[in-house]
Design an enzyme around this catalytic site. Structure first.
Site, PDB file in Angstrom:
ATOM      1  N   ALA A  65       0.993  -1.153  -0.026  1.00  0.00           N
ATOM      2  CA  ALA A  65      -0.030  -0.008  -0.118  1.00  0.00           C
ATOM      3  C   ALA A  65       0.941   1.178   0.180  1.00  0.00           C
ATOM      4  O   ALA A  65       2.018   1.174   0.469  1.00  0.00           O
ATOM      5  CB  ALA A  65      -0.783   0.192   1.226  1.00  0.00           C
ATOM      6  N   GLY A 110       0.671  -5.036   0.645  1.00  0.00           N
ATOM      7  CA  GLY A 110      -0.604  -5.138  -0.147  1.00  0.00           C
ATOM      8  C   GLY A 110      -0.354  -6.035  -1.438  1.00  0.00           C
ATOM      9  O   GLY A 110      -1.151  -6.368  -2.213  1.00  0.00           O
ATOM     10  N   GLU A 113      -0.357  -9.462  -0.473  1.00  0.00           N
ATOM     11  CA  GLU A 113      -1.903  -9.670  -0.222  1.00  0.00           C
ATOM     12  C   GLU A 113      -2.604  -9.735  -1.595  1.00  0.00           C
ATOM     13  O   GLU A 113      -3.628 -10.242  -1.886  1.00  0.00           O
ATOM     14  CB  GLU A 113      -2.304  -8.566   0.605  1.00  0.00           C
ATOM     15  CG  GLU A 113      -1.837  -8.684   1.916  1.00  0.00           C
ATOM     16  CD  GLU A 113      -2.330  -7.465   2.773  1.00  0.00           C
ATOM     17  OE1 GLU A 113      -1.871  -6.291   2.385  1.00  0.00           O
ATOM     18  OE2 GLU A 113      -2.714  -7.638   3.801  1.00  0.00           O
ATOM     19  N   GLU A 133       4.440  -5.106   7.215  1.00  0.00           N
ATOM     20  CA  GLU A 133       3.775  -4.020   7.994  1.00  0.00           C
ATOM     21  C   GLU A 133       4.094  -3.769   9.333  1.00  0.00           C
ATOM     22  O   GLU A 133       4.123  -2.629   9.801  1.00  0.00           O
ATOM     23  CB  GLU A 133       2.200  -4.286   8.091  1.00  0.00           C
ATOM     24  CG  GLU A 133       1.512  -4.217   6.508  1.00  0.00           C
ATOM     25  CD  GLU A 133       1.782  -5.446   5.803  1.00  0.00           C
ATOM     26  OE1 GLU A 133       2.421  -6.210   6.118  1.00  0.00           O
ATOM     27  OE2 GLU A 133       0.997  -5.794   4.590  1.00  0.00           O
TER      28      GLU A 133
HETATM   29  N1  CAA Z   1       4.444   3.097  -0.817  1.00  0.00           N
HETATM   30  C1  CAA Z   1       4.911   4.216  -1.488  1.00  0.00           C
HETATM   31  N2  CAA Z   1       5.909   4.463  -2.215  1.00  0.00           N
HETATM   32  C2  CAA Z   1       6.868   3.290  -2.118  1.00  0.00           C
HETATM   33  C3  CAA Z   1       6.571   2.212  -1.656  1.00  0.00           C
HETATM   34  C4  CAA Z   1       5.264   2.156  -1.023  1.00  0.00           C
HETATM   35  N3  CAA Z   1       4.920   0.900  -0.252  1.00  0.00           N
HETATM   36  N4  CAA Z   1       7.513   1.280  -1.837  1.00  0.00           N
HETATM   37  C5  CAA Z   1       8.503   1.933  -2.782  1.00  0.00           C
HETATM   38  N5  CAA Z   1       8.051   3.163  -2.992  1.00  0.00           N
HETATM   39  C6  CAA Z   1       8.587   4.412  -3.483  1.00  0.00           C
HETATM   40  C7  CAA Z   1       9.811   4.811  -2.775  1.00  0.00           C
HETATM   41  O1  CAA Z   1       9.448   5.872  -1.829  1.00  0.00           O
HETATM   42  C8  CAA Z   1      10.697   5.323  -3.892  1.00  0.00           C
HETATM   43  O2  CAA Z   1      10.017   6.660  -4.316  1.00  0.00           O
HETATM   44  P1  CAA Z   1      11.156   8.026  -4.548  1.00  0.00           P
HETATM   45  O3  CAA Z   1      11.961   7.590  -5.703  1.00  0.00           O
HETATM   46  O4  CAA Z   1      10.115   9.206  -4.918  1.00  0.00           O
HETATM   47  O5  CAA Z   1      12.060   8.085  -3.491  1.00  0.00           O
HETATM   48  C9  CAA Z   1      10.422   4.562  -4.889  1.00  0.00           C
HETATM   49  O6  CAA Z   1       9.073   3.888  -4.894  1.00  0.00           O
HETATM   50  C10 CAA Z   1      11.626   3.434  -5.174  1.00  0.00           C
HETATM   51  O7  CAA Z   1      11.679   2.901  -4.017  1.00  0.00           O
HETATM   52  P2  CAA Z   1      13.182   2.665  -3.404  1.00  0.00           P
HETATM   53  O8  CAA Z   1      14.250   4.036  -3.718  1.00  0.00           O
HETATM   54  O9  CAA Z   1      13.006   2.315  -1.962  1.00  0.00           O
HETATM   55  O10 CAA Z   1      13.701   1.198  -3.933  1.00  0.00           O
HETATM   56  P3  CAA Z   1      14.802   0.307  -3.350  1.00  0.00           P
HETATM   57  O11 CAA Z   1      15.209  -0.950  -4.782  1.00  0.00           O
HETATM   58  O12 CAA Z   1      15.710   0.822  -2.766  1.00  0.00           O
HETATM   59  O13 CAA Z   1      13.823  -0.620  -2.282  1.00  0.00           O
HETATM   60  C11 CAA Z   1      11.831  -1.797  -1.574  1.00  0.00           C
HETATM   61  C12 CAA Z   1      12.857  -1.335  -2.625  1.00  0.00           C
HETATM   62  C13 CAA Z   1      12.887  -2.693  -0.412  1.00  0.00           C
HETATM   63  C14 CAA Z   1      10.599  -2.414  -2.097  1.00  0.00           C
HETATM   64  C15 CAA Z   1      11.395  -0.702  -0.757  1.00  0.00           C
HETATM   65  O14 CAA Z   1      11.134   0.422  -1.550  1.00  0.00           O
HETATM   66  C16 CAA Z   1      10.610  -0.892   0.461  1.00  0.00           C
HETATM   67  O15 CAA Z   1      10.970  -1.264   1.300  1.00  0.00           O
HETATM   68  N6  CAA Z   1       9.230  -0.390   0.086  1.00  0.00           N
HETATM   69  C17 CAA Z   1       8.219  -0.417   1.183  1.00  0.00           C
HETATM   70  C18 CAA Z   1       7.646  -1.821   1.173  1.00  0.00           C
HETATM   71  C19 CAA Z   1       6.534  -1.810   2.419  1.00  0.00           C
HETATM   72  O16 CAA Z   1       6.895  -1.677   3.665  1.00  0.00           O
HETATM   73  N7  CAA Z   1       5.296  -2.292   1.963  1.00  0.00           N
HETATM   74  C20 CAA Z   1       4.413  -2.339   2.886  1.00  0.00           C
HETATM   75  C21 CAA Z   1       3.470  -1.175   2.841  1.00  0.00           C
HETATM   76  S1  CAA Z   1       2.224  -1.355   4.246  1.00  0.00           S
HETATM   77  C22 CAA Z   1       0.849  -2.438   3.475  1.00  0.00           C
HETATM   78  O17 CAA Z   1       1.104  -2.405   2.363  1.00  0.00           O
HETATM   79  C23 CAA Z   1      -0.321  -2.229   4.232  1.00  0.00           C
HETATM   80  C24 CAA Z   1      -1.375  -3.322   3.824  1.00  0.00           C
HETATM   81  O18 CAA Z   1      -1.231  -4.367   4.089  1.00  0.00           O
HETATM   82  C25 CAA Z   1      -2.565  -2.555   3.040  1.00  0.00           C
END
Ligand code: CAA
Length: 259
Positions: A65, A110, A113, A133
């Site tokens: 998400a 998500g 999921e 999460e």
């Molecule tokens: N939401 C919003 N933006 C996201 C995102 C997310 N879940 N995941 C990645 N992005 C964005 C980053 O902010 C970044 O944006 P900018 O270029 O503007 O800075 C861009 O995508 C590229 O990401 P990274 O630079 O972080 O890429 P990376 O290769 O270094 O890392 C990753 C990849 C390990 C997937 C890392 O992006 C990450 O940890 N993302 C979040 C993963 C996460 O925590 N997901 C769970 C979300 S909560 C959820 O999903 C709740 C639910 O159940 C409903």
């Protein structure tokens, strides 16, 4: 509806939804969720679509998400966001056509999921899975606490969800989260081959199988086998059942009509 965050394509009897916000790793914001919902509605209405493939563009399937959008939500708004995602993913899970997740990269939160709401998951060797999460101070919100345990067992699901650890495709295969792992450049080809192996069969029978399996997963076995007997009986009223059995007896190719 005009799509900005996804691509909906149809090729023969197969529809594909490609998550297409690669700069944000296809993170699910409310707008993207609503487009997925509209695509599901479109596919549900289209009798020429027998099966669906869901994949992502760029290096992610879906990285979760959208954290930027969730950052300032109140409790009421957070609940609403979860209800929205859950409603759409449940609709996808119950779509009356088989759905294959072709997981090309990160399937986190998500994203994992979303894949769990599909019928079958196949993965690129580059895919990564996890429910991170708790590291953000929240629970999974689009069905992870429910579907992951059903898919891979309670102990394994709790380990993944409590630790938030990210696993690779091989580990996902080992624990039964995905059916198959393939080289990245073969992923869509494999997904298409799987879909083709499904859609040569009678579409109504496949639909009934999906309904019976989904129904059976949420009830006792007596209710489940009773439901199975009902759909089994219903198949006998279809033209494709007559065609399938007649073609077998006459030793000829069958021609199903989705009727
Ligand atoms: N939401 C919003 N933006 C996201 C995102 C997310 N879940 N995941 C990645 N992005 C964005 C980053 O902010 C970044 O944006 P900018 O270029 O503007 O800075 C861009 O995508 C590229 O990401 P990274 O630079 O972080 O890429 P990376 O290769 O270094 O890392 C990753 C990849 C390990 C997937 C890392 O992006 C990450 O940890 N993302 C979040 C993963 C996460 O925590 N997901 C769970 C979300 S909560 C959820 O999903 C709740 C639910 O159940 C409903």
């Amino acid at each position: 509806m005009e799509f900005k965050n996804i691509i909906l394509e149809k090729d023969g009897n197969v529809a594909s939804i490609t998550l297409n916000r690669p700069k944000a790793l296809n993170a699910l914001n409310a707008a993207t969720l609503k487009e997925i919902d509209a695509a599901i509605n479109d596919i549900a209405e289209d009798d020429n679509v027998y099966a669906v493939i869901i994949t992502g563009s760029g290096k992610a399937f879906v990285a979760g998400a959208d954290i930027a959008e969730m950052k300032d939500l109140t409790a009421v708004e957070g609940r609403k966001f979860s209800v929205l995602g859950n409603k759409i993913f449940r609709k996808l899970e119950n779509l009356e056509k088989p759905v294959i997740a072709a997981i090309n990269g990160f399937a986190l939160g998500g994203g994992c999921e979303l894949s769990l709401s599909c019928d079958i998951r196949i993965a690129s060797s580059k895919a990564k899975f996890g429910q991170p999460e708790v590291g953000l101070g929240i629970t999974p919100g689009f069905g992870g606490t429910q579907r992951l345990a059903r898919a891979i067992g309670v102990g394994m699901a709790k380990e993944l969800i409590y630790t938030g650890k990210v696993i690779n495709a091989e580990e996902a295969l080992r624990i039964g989260l995905v059916n198959k792992v393939v080289e990245p450049d073969k992923l869509l080809e494999e997904a298409k081959a799987l879909v083709d192996a499904i859609i040569v069969n009678a579409p109504i029978a496949v639909r009934m199988c999906k309904a019976a399996i989904n129904q059976g997963l949420q009830c006792d076995i007596d209710t489940g086998v009773a439901y199975e007997a009902e759909v089994f009986g219903e198949c006998f009223a279809t033209e494709d059942r007559v065609e399938g059995m007649t073609a077998f007896v006459e030793k000829r190719d069958k021609a199903f009509k989705n009727k």
